[in-house]
Design an enzyme around this catalytic site. Structure first.
Site, short mmCIF file in Angstrom:
data_model
loop_
_atom_site.label_atom_id
_atom_site.label_comp_id
_atom_site.label_asym_id
_atom_site.label_seq_id
_atom_site.Cartn_x
_atom_site.Cartn_y
_atom_site.Cartn_z
N TYR A 89 -24.00 43.32 50.46
CA TYR A 89 -23.57 42.33 49.49
C TYR A 89 -24.42 41.07 49.43
O TYR A 89 -24.38 40.34 48.45
CB TYR A 89 -22.12 41.92 49.79
CG TYR A 89 -21.11 42.99 49.48
CD1 TYR A 89 -20.52 43.07 48.22
CD2 TYR A 89 -20.72 43.92 50.43
CE1 TYR A 89 -19.58 44.03 47.92
CE2 TYR A 89 -19.78 44.89 50.15
CZ TYR A 89 -19.22 44.94 48.89
OH TYR A 89 -18.28 45.90 48.60
N ASN A 132 -21.62 41.16 40.77
CA ASN A 132 -20.40 41.85 41.16
C ASN A 132 -19.18 41.07 40.67
O ASN A 132 -19.04 39.89 41.00
CB ASN A 132 -20.33 41.94 42.69
CG ASN A 132 -19.03 42.55 43.20
OD1 ASN A 132 -18.85 43.76 43.11
ND2 ASN A 132 -18.13 41.73 43.72
N GLU A 133 -18.34 41.72 39.89
CA GLU A 133 -17.04 41.15 39.51
C GLU A 133 -17.12 39.71 39.02
O GLU A 133 -16.26 38.90 39.34
CB GLU A 133 -16.05 41.24 40.68
CG GLU A 133 -15.77 42.66 41.11
CD GLU A 133 -14.48 42.82 41.94
OE1 GLU A 133 -13.86 41.80 42.28
OE2 GLU A 133 -14.11 43.97 42.19
N ARG A 177 -11.24 46.79 30.49
CA ARG A 177 -12.22 47.56 31.26
C ARG A 177 -13.17 48.35 30.36
O ARG A 177 -14.35 48.51 30.69
CB ARG A 177 -11.53 48.49 32.25
CG ARG A 177 -10.56 49.45 31.63
CD ARG A 177 -10.26 50.61 32.56
NE ARG A 177 -9.39 50.29 33.68
CZ ARG A 177 -8.07 50.54 33.68
NH1 ARG A 177 -7.47 51.08 32.62
NH2 ARG A 177 -7.34 50.27 34.73
N GLU A 210 -16.83 50.35 45.01
CA GLU A 210 -15.88 50.17 46.11
C GLU A 210 -14.74 51.12 45.80
O GLU A 210 -14.27 51.16 44.66
CB GLU A 210 -15.30 48.74 46.14
CG GLU A 210 -16.26 47.67 46.54
CD GLU A 210 -15.65 46.25 46.45
OE1 GLU A 210 -14.44 46.11 46.17
OE2 GLU A 210 -16.41 45.29 46.65
N TYR A 249 -15.07 51.30 50.74
CA TYR A 249 -14.90 49.94 51.25
C TYR A 249 -14.08 50.03 52.52
O TYR A 249 -12.95 50.47 52.46
CB TYR A 249 -14.19 49.08 50.19
CG TYR A 249 -14.19 47.61 50.52
CD1 TYR A 249 -15.26 46.82 50.15
CD2 TYR A 249 -13.14 47.05 51.22
CE1 TYR A 249 -15.28 45.46 50.47
CE2 TYR A 249 -13.16 45.70 51.55
CZ TYR A 249 -14.23 44.93 51.16
OH TYR A 249 -14.26 43.60 51.50
C1 LIG Z 1 -8.87 54.42 28.75
O1 LIG Z 1 -9.20 53.90 27.49
C2 LIG Z 1 -8.13 53.24 26.84
C3 LIG Z 1 -8.55 52.93 25.42
O2 LIG Z 1 -9.68 52.12 25.38
C4 LIG Z 1 -7.78 51.98 27.65
O3 LIG Z 1 -6.74 51.29 27.04
C5 LIG Z 1 -7.36 52.43 29.04
O4 LIG Z 1 -7.14 51.29 29.84
C6 LIG Z 1 -8.42 53.29 29.68
N1 LIG Z 1 -7.86 53.83 30.90
C7 LIG Z 1 -8.55 53.93 32.02
C8 LIG Z 1 -7.81 54.46 33.20
O5 LIG Z 1 -9.71 53.64 32.12
#
Ligand SMILES: *[C@@H]1O[C@H](CO)[C@@H](O)[C@H](O)[C@H]1NC(C)=O
Ligand SMILES: *[C@@H]1O[C@H](CO)[C@@H](O)[C@H](O)[C@H]1NC(C)=O
Ligand SMILES: *[C@@H]1O[C@H](CO)[C@@H](O)[C@H](O)[C@H]1NC(C)=O
Ligand SMILES: *[C@@H]1O[C@H](CO)[C@@H](O)[C@H](O)[C@H]1NC(C)=O
Ligand SMILES: *[C@@H]1O[C@H](CO)[C@@H](O)[C@H](O)[C@H]1NC(C)=O
Length: 449
Positions: free
Chosen positions: A85, A155-156, A202, A259, A291
């Site tokens: 890290y 990272n993050e 995400r 991780e 991790y």
């Molecule tokens: C999968 O994609 C959907 C639509 O973009 C999103 O809302 C969801 O959080 C994602 N799930 C994961 C486990 O990545």
């Protein structure tokens, strides 16, 4: 490895082949959404390594006492990759890197340190020539080792819905590192980002770092810190990994877990190893990093270092993980990797996504590094952070960052300033005490580090 059947006996045979595998003297390359060692697909079987914990600013690759203590045990564990890290780029790393190479272990290195990092609250103020000199000098040092697999640009940094703007600077820095490597290092070394798994955005984060026409600004890989598989009762479906495979199916570059290893319940049985290295996952994922190697306050360790630092004791988690690695062969053939996948289109701005699709230019006073190299590695003293007076807005993405250059953080050490540093250090570290990290955890669990 290509011809074995998956009977238990054959898996053991495959493992012996793996451990007796040659030293890490062949550089790892990226093809499509996978890593390769020569013509053979390479899956990351690794651990995260920050002996002394995330608040310890030591450099584990400059300490031959600790690395000669630990590397044989890592080899026994059966890993091929280590994530570190933070390092001090002015130290000598030859001995530890050679020991890793002899043990068949590659390195993925975070180039940031607490004082030289992207500040998630004031990302543009932290994007300055002094910062870039530091990380480019780190690339110079580690770029000379064949067993450097890749670099994390950060990272993050974005770890909540309200600091996605900072991802703009992560992307600019990724671009700068790739351009620096192309200009100054004698081989391509992959550069990517290690993301917090923030449920609300995400997918935007992943798409953003692989979107647009500027191929330099797209990461060479993408990595996720994921604590969603907890215990023997979890599964590919319960953990949500099946959804992740589905969601990232046409992602153009390699993805791995930077991780993983939820520690509730404890001891860990690492049932997820079987899934991670099966064709359920390998069409999209290229393994991951557990991790973490040493036991620290947050209790994710595989080994306990003695008080005098002379010896390590293998914990139950170590034995369980070694056993899982031992009995889990990689898929035969190429594991279903894909080539020819295209860049994403850049995510639209929303309440939970504020990064800019127009990146800041390289600060003018950093362009000399691209042409002539970064010069002397100056180590970790001082810093590149500039925290403006409270109430100040961050600079705009076309702002002039030269004024920020050279002014070190005024207020490091307070919880607030510490928490603002976009540095891997703070993963599970003291700076995160009281900060709730949203992660896709089963049973709605939240992890407080
Ligand atoms: C999968 O994609 C959907 C639509 O973009 C999103 O809302 C969801 O959080 C994602 N799930 C994961 C486990 O990545
Ligand atoms: C995001 O929210 C946290 C509190 O939840 C706050 O401390 C932080 O300053 C905010 N960051 C930005 C960039 O607005
Ligand atoms: C190197 O590691 C040893 C063993 O853990 C430790 O005792 C020593 O303090 C470390 N040295 C430095 C400079 O961090
Ligand atoms: C792997 O398993 C085999 C068979 O049980 C054993 O002989 C070997 O020592 C194991 N290797 C490791 C590193 O655990
Ligand atoms: C990091 O920055 C702070 C604030 O400027 C400074 O006090 C500290 O000495 C720096 N750390 C190092 C290792 O130089």
């Amino acid at each position: 490895m290509r011809t074995i059947s998956l009977s238990a006996a054959a898996a053991v045979l495959a493992f012996s082949t793996l451990t007796s595998a040659a030293a890490a003297t062949t550089a790892i390359t990226v093809k499509g959404n996978a890593f390769f060692r020569g013509n053979e697909r390479f899956y990351i079987r690794g651990v995260d390594y920050q002996p002394g914990g995330s608040s310890n600013l030591g450099d584990p690759l400059a300490n031959t006492t600790s690395c000669s203590r630990d590397i044989p045990i890592m080899q026994e564990l059966g890993i091929n990759t280590l994530r570190v890290y933070t390092v001090d780029n002015s130290e000598n790393h030859d001995e530890c890197m050679k020991m890793l190479e002899d043990a068949g272990i590659y390195l993925i290195l975070d180039v940031n340190t607490p004082n030289f990092s992207i500040n998630r609250e004031f990302p543009m103020y932290s994007y300055n020539a002094k910062y870039l000199q530091h990380i480019f000098a780190t690339i110079d040092v580690f770029g000379q080792y064949t067993n450097t697999l890749g670099f994390f640009s950060a990272n993050e940094v974005t770890n909540m819905v309200n600091n996605t703007r900072a991802a703009t600077v992560v992307k600019a820095v990724t671009r700068d590192m790739k351009q620096y490597i192309a200009a100054q290092v004698n081989r391509p070394i992959p550069v990517g980002y290690s993301a917090a798994d923030v449920a609300e955005n995400r997918m935007q984060m992943a798409e953003y770092l692989d979107c647009g026409d500027d191929s330099d600004a797209r990461g060479d890989f993408y990595a996720i810190n994921d604590y969603s598989w907890c215990g023997s009762k979890s599964s590919f479906q319960i953990s949500g990994w099946d959804q992740k495979v589905k969601n990232y199916t046409d992602y153009a570059v390699p993805i791995f877990l930077s991780e993983f290893g939820c520690n509730v319940p404890s001891p860990r049985v690492f049932a997820e190893i079987e899934s991670l290295y099966s064709t359920d996952m390998t069409g999209v994922f290229s393994g991951g990093l557990v991790y973490e190697f040493t036991q620290e306050d947050n209790k994710f360790g595989l080994v306990q270092v003695s008080d005098d630092g002379k010896t390590v004791e293998k914990l139950t988690d170590f034995d369980n993980l070694a056993k899982m690695y031992n009995s889990t062969a990689n898929p035969t053939g190429d594991g279903g990797y894909q080539t020819g996948l295209s860049a994403k289109s850049c995510p639209a701005a929303t309440d939970v996504w504020q990064a800019s699709n127009t990146l800041p230019n390289l600060p003018a006073d950093a362009s000399t590094y691209m042409k002539s190299g970064a010069g002397k590695a100056l180590g970790n003293s001082g810093g590149s952070q500039y925290i403006p007076p409270s109430g100040t807005e961050d600079l705009s993405f076309d702002g002039d960052t030269s004024t920020a250059s050279g002014s070190a953080a005024a207020s490091s050490g307070t919880a607030e300033a510490g928490a603002a540093f976009g540095n891997s250090e703070m993963v599970a570290g003291t700076w995160w005490i009281g900060v709730i990290v949203p992660m896709a955890a089963v049973a709605g669990a939240m992890f407080v580090f």
